[in-house]
Scaffold this motif. Sequence first.
Motif, PDB file in Angstrom:
ATOM      1  N   HIS C  69       8.751  19.199 -19.015  1.00  0.00           N
ATOM      2  CA  HIS C  69       8.577  19.078 -20.460  1.00  0.00           C
ATOM      3  C   HIS C  69       9.890  18.558 -21.047  1.00  0.00           C
ATOM      4  O   HIS C  69      10.596  19.251 -21.778  1.00  0.00           O
ATOM      5  CB  HIS C  69       8.217  20.449 -21.034  1.00  0.00           C
ATOM      6  CG  HIS C  69       7.642  20.400 -22.417  1.00  0.00           C
ATOM      7  ND1 HIS C  69       8.423  20.292 -23.531  1.00  0.00           N
ATOM      8  CD2 HIS C  69       6.363  20.431 -22.846  1.00  0.00           C
ATOM      9  CE1 HIS C  69       7.635  20.268 -24.595  1.00  0.00           C
ATOM     10  NE2 HIS C  69       6.385  20.357 -24.209  1.00  0.00           N
ATOM     11  N   ASN C 366      14.070  22.155 -27.331  1.00  0.00           N
ATOM     12  CA  ASN C 366      12.896  22.602 -26.590  1.00  0.00           C
ATOM     13  C   ASN C 366      13.338  23.310 -25.327  1.00  0.00           C
ATOM     14  O   ASN C 366      14.143  22.794 -24.562  1.00  0.00           O
ATOM     15  CB  ASN C 366      12.000  21.415 -26.222  1.00  0.00           C
ATOM     16  CG  ASN C 366      11.009  21.137 -27.327  1.00  0.00           C
ATOM     17  OD1 ASN C 366      10.134  21.951 -27.601  1.00  0.00           O
ATOM     18  ND2 ASN C 366      11.179  19.997 -27.989  1.00  0.00           N
ATOM     19  N   GLY C 398      11.068  24.499 -30.032  1.00  0.00           N
ATOM     20  CA  GLY C 398       9.887  24.812 -29.235  1.00  0.00           C
ATOM     21  C   GLY C 398      10.244  25.736 -28.086  1.00  0.00           C
ATOM     22  O   GLY C 398      11.343  25.659 -27.530  1.00  0.00           O
ATOM     23  N   ALA C 399       9.319  26.631 -27.754  1.00  0.00           N
ATOM     24  CA  ALA C 399       9.521  27.524 -26.610  1.00  0.00           C
ATOM     25  C   ALA C 399       8.250  27.483 -25.782  1.00  0.00           C
ATOM     26  O   ALA C 399       7.167  27.671 -26.315  1.00  0.00           O
ATOM     27  CB  ALA C 399       9.775  28.941 -27.091  1.00  0.00           C
ATOM     28  N   HIS C 400       8.412  27.221 -24.510  1.00  0.00           N
ATOM     29  CA  HIS C 400       7.227  26.994 -23.677  1.00  0.00           C
ATOM     30  C   HIS C 400       7.317  27.752 -22.359  1.00  0.00           C
ATOM     31  O   HIS C 400       8.400  27.996 -21.855  1.00  0.00           O
ATOM     32  CB  HIS C 400       7.067  25.499 -23.401  1.00  0.00           C
ATOM     33  CG  HIS C 400       7.384  24.650 -24.601  1.00  0.00           C
ATOM     34  ND1 HIS C 400       6.701  24.787 -25.778  1.00  0.00           N
ATOM     35  CD2 HIS C 400       8.347  23.719 -24.823  1.00  0.00           C
ATOM     36  CE1 HIS C 400       7.215  23.946 -26.669  1.00  0.00           C
ATOM     37  NE2 HIS C 400       8.211  23.298 -26.117  1.00  0.00           N
ATOM     38  N   THR C 401       6.169  28.058 -21.824  1.00  0.00           N
ATOM     39  CA  THR C 401       6.114  28.821 -20.574  1.00  0.00           C
ATOM     40  C   THR C 401       5.069  28.199 -19.660  1.00  0.00           C
ATOM     41  O   THR C 401       3.922  28.050 -20.076  1.00  0.00           O
ATOM     42  CB  THR C 401       5.719  30.282 -20.875  1.00  0.00           C
ATOM     43  OG1 THR C 401       6.461  30.737 -21.995  1.00  0.00           O
ATOM     44  CG2 THR C 401       5.980  31.174 -19.702  1.00  0.00           C
ATOM     45  N   PHE C 402       5.492  27.831 -18.469  1.00  0.00           N
ATOM     46  CA  PHE C 402       4.549  27.231 -17.511  1.00  0.00           C
ATOM     47  C   PHE C 402       4.648  27.949 -16.158  1.00  0.00           C
ATOM     48  O   PHE C 402       5.331  27.470 -15.252  1.00  0.00           O
ATOM     49  CB  PHE C 402       4.858  25.744 -17.291  1.00  0.00           C
ATOM     50  CG  PHE C 402       4.897  24.929 -18.554  1.00  0.00           C
ATOM     51  CD1 PHE C 402       3.726  24.512 -19.165  1.00  0.00           C
ATOM     52  CD2 PHE C 402       6.119  24.589 -19.130  1.00  0.00           C
ATOM     53  CE1 PHE C 402       3.772  23.756 -20.338  1.00  0.00           C
ATOM     54  CE2 PHE C 402       6.165  23.833 -20.297  1.00  0.00           C
ATOM     55  CZ  PHE C 402       4.993  23.415 -20.908  1.00  0.00           C
TER      56      PHE C 402
END
Lengths: 254, 419, 478
Positions: C69, C366, C398-402
Amino acid sequence: MLTIDNLHARVGQQSILKGLNLQIKPGEVHAIMGPNGAGKSTLSYLLSGRDGYEVEGGSVQFMDDDLLEMEVEDRARHGLFLAFQYPVEIPGVSNMEFMKESVNAIREQRGEEPLSAAEFLKKAKEACKQVQLPLDFLKRGVNEGFSGGEKKRNEIMQMILLEPKLCILDESDSGLDIDALQVVASGVNSQRNSERSFLVITHYQRLLDYIKPDFVHILANGKIVKSGDASLALKVEKEGYAFLGIEATEEASS
Amino acid sequence: MSAWLQQALERSQANQDWLTPSRNRALAALQSTPWPSRRTEGWKYTSLSALEQLSAEAPAEQPLSEIPAIEGLDCLELVFLNGQLQSDLSTLQLPAGVRIDSMASLPPEQQVLATTQFANIKPERHLFGLVNDVLAQDIVFIQLDDGCHLPQPIRIVHQSTEGQQSHQRVLVRLGHKAKASLIEQFLGNQSSVTTAFTELDLAEDAELDHYRLALQSGQALHFGGCHFCLHHRAQLNSTLIGYGSALSRTDIDIIHNGEHAHAKLNAIYLLAESEHFDLHSTIEHAKPNGTTEENVRGIVGDKANAVFNGRIHIHRDAQKTLAELNNRNLLLSRRGQINTKPELEIYADDVQCAHGATVAEIEEQALYYLRSRGISRSQALIMLNFGFIQELVNQMPNQQLAAWLQPQLRARFKEMEVQ
Amino acid sequence: MTEQIDQALSRKYEAGFVSDIESETFAAGLDEDVIRRISAMKNEPEWMLEWRLRAYHSWLKMEEPEWAHLHYPKIDYQAISYYSAPKSMKDKPKSLDEVDPELLRVYEKLGIPVHEQEVLAGVAVDMVFDSVSVATTFREKLKEAGVIFCPISEAIQNYPELVKKYLGSVVPRSDNYFAALNSAVFTDGSFVYIPKGVRCPMELSTYFRINEQNTGQFERTLIVADEGSYVSYLEGCTAPQRDENQLHAAVVELVAMDDAKIKYSTVQNWYPGDEDGKGGIYNFVTKRGICHTNAHISWTQVETGSAVTWKYPSCVLKGDNSVGEFYSVALTRGRQQADTGTKMIHLGKNTRSTIISKGISAGRSNNSYRGLVHMGPKADGARNFTECDSLLIGDRCGAHTFPYIESRNPTAKVEHEATTSKVSEDQLFLCKQRGLDAEKAVSMIVNGFCKEVFKELPMEFAVEAGKLLEISLEGSVG
């Protein structure tokens, strides 16, 4: 009914029971008291057959059988019942389904026909009333979202339905207000008869005001250090364990 | 492009109708999309090779087998056989405020509305959605007027038979404050290919109970999708039940396109033998104050393979969103596989989002509790495993449907246990 | 409040100075000849050159990964210089006293202990400046314990058998695009060998500094902990403030033999670029360790720097009962982008892993956690627990987790949890009501959020990491 002879047991590396002796005859009510970490819960779990408790020595005779050789479910089928201190929540499995399965497994062991759905329902409703749980509790998931008091009453309801020979009550009074305590106690008292025995494990004398024991034992440091009648419990209540030369230890046994 | 796709496109007649512009757009998108491989993120754990191995010859069509009724449930029934509508829409007893049309006979004034919805709720990224855009024949358009409460559920049954390739499409539009219940059921275990996509638009304050029973099993190849657009204060309660098959894939999108909408999505998969089941869900919070609650549970036995990808995407404007996703799996066999990926993609700070995923065995504690009541270990395991699924079945608003499903699920589950 | 926090986040990068060190730098560009020249500069044996060339040819056939990302302009690999070394290093100083004092001053300025007499108690340091190691402290003392701690270029000369055996054994030459590039052009880095049963008497650490313009840094670290040994290792990194992006593509390999334990900590503070995203380091790192029976590898990272971070320190839990841990704090501000996490590959029985990841996003940045937990068919009784928490500061980040979870074993247990929160008005209010200013309050809350990870750092560095976060958030809330 139950004979415990010089029982030694450990959890992991820690020895918890260090030579425990106890004999219970049919119809008797025994109470076990003791400070935290004395091994009270270990004793109840070990008797019911929970994994993780290693017997280092001694024996336990339950009626004609070597209890320690039996699987958890066989102990239950032969009439040993444990009312849990912390009953497990099982969402998705209804109380009714659970109890029906259980009652019929035990009946099968006794050589009895399984109960029909209607017969079972009738019994279950009666038991429910006896412990003052609303009937819809039968449909709910086992202990799912029950309050502490409701869980304890649910345990007593199970006991009533399963008609065991030996009932072990593991701190059935903990976390109960006085009304709930009376419900639990009257449920237990209604089941007392000359054949059925009780082992009441408790921290407080209070419960024993309602369930009158024939014998009181003090468990400390993995052994019964003193036995007596109901008056022993009152003495402990008044004076603490100090008069027995016991200091409460911090280690939890469960 | 894959050989299968090429053939499918060739075999289909040129669908020259008022949907042609939309279909052409889809075709163009399809032609510029590389055919997925295992390196394509959305197909990492699902191979499409089964599609390529299909025999090109289609045996004669078999007649429709009887559709079992749902006991105690009076439904408006629509039946498709291999993508072709079998029911006579004109004989349906519809209450006032409800229209069910076949796209082919849609009056022109309705066509405009239909084109705004067709392929416009379903995101373009779904490859088989594009295939369906191009190839779907009998398209059904269900509309509820503002304030219309449909008393009985609509049940759409899709049946596929040996060697057939079918492409089904349903559009649903609920007006302001309309209320409905929709059951979509897929049947057929023989070697076949199904693409089945449903686009649902819920206007302000509309409420929908939705059930998708993706029960095609065996050799059937199933590619399905449900795409919901929720407007202001719309409420969706959707349950998906999936069996695996040689290849079963479902994509669910829920788009919060209005504030204060609420979505609940429960999904269950029960996989046996060498079945493959792949569920991709995407929850898009594009507007503030929405809530989503998603629970996905699966049990995988034998050589089965479960894939779950659950994505929650919170857009920059979607402040005060509350979204939770929980995925729990039980793997019963050494030869089975579980691949799960709960994803969060968050661009707004004042939100509460959480996800959790577990792959585990049954809790020892619970097993001990049951055994301490005299229940055997094996029976206790069955009870606990099934209880794990039952918890979600019990949450279905339609209890007749739940009661009808329960013994079927139990039967399937018992078969899994035996192996 | 958002604006206040935003202001709060604009801070200066304290390690952003440029040092005027006369260097010998290759012209930009990459081909076989460049690799031959690097190898020749290092006076490498033929097998090493061969290894590099093979990696290079694999790399040519590979494609830059695009799954992360991350969004950044295509890197022009021909615009980078692959070798730069201070001229003073040409004569190969034999001891610390012979090292150009200007060079040592750079490290002193960064707060790195360079003189053995005044060091933090018990920390040995290898200093890597652009493409070469300039000094390594405490080598003699370590030698007494049998511990080898030296630049990898020296290890290739002095311990070829060890290097041959382990180099590429954990991260193969063509493992991925950036690892292949590193294998072809790596210039220096640290080599550590802890013999059987030895507990390394001091903390080992390497400090990486990029100084020269338009160069990339491609270091390679190899740590081998033989049976029953223990070592704790820390790396730190900084670079000057420049308008151009610079590439850093490192490879770290850890080998923990039976019963060994390696604790690897990173405080990464490469130049992150300015508030508008101009400049900054592109940080593409492959870190992986292999655990044999009963071995234990623990990765701890505090990532505050770099414009782009692509990094997944991983553990291959091959041996029964082995343990892998990953503790991470990643803070992104401005236009920074981080895509970081770990892989825990459970192969052996009763293997256990723990993942604690704390992502803090602010500004327009991000921050993504990307992880894989794999339970192989033989990993009976294996356990994983993962916790990923994101903290968002402001509404433009943005904060994302995959997280990828793959299980092939019915007795294995995987638990993953992720949550997202923000610094709430209530928390701020409480802190202010107790007399703290907003800036201090945010930094306290952030520190509290990261506590679980900081406690895993060696004590000396935990304090530093806390400070680093504080600096990162400095001037924030008004």
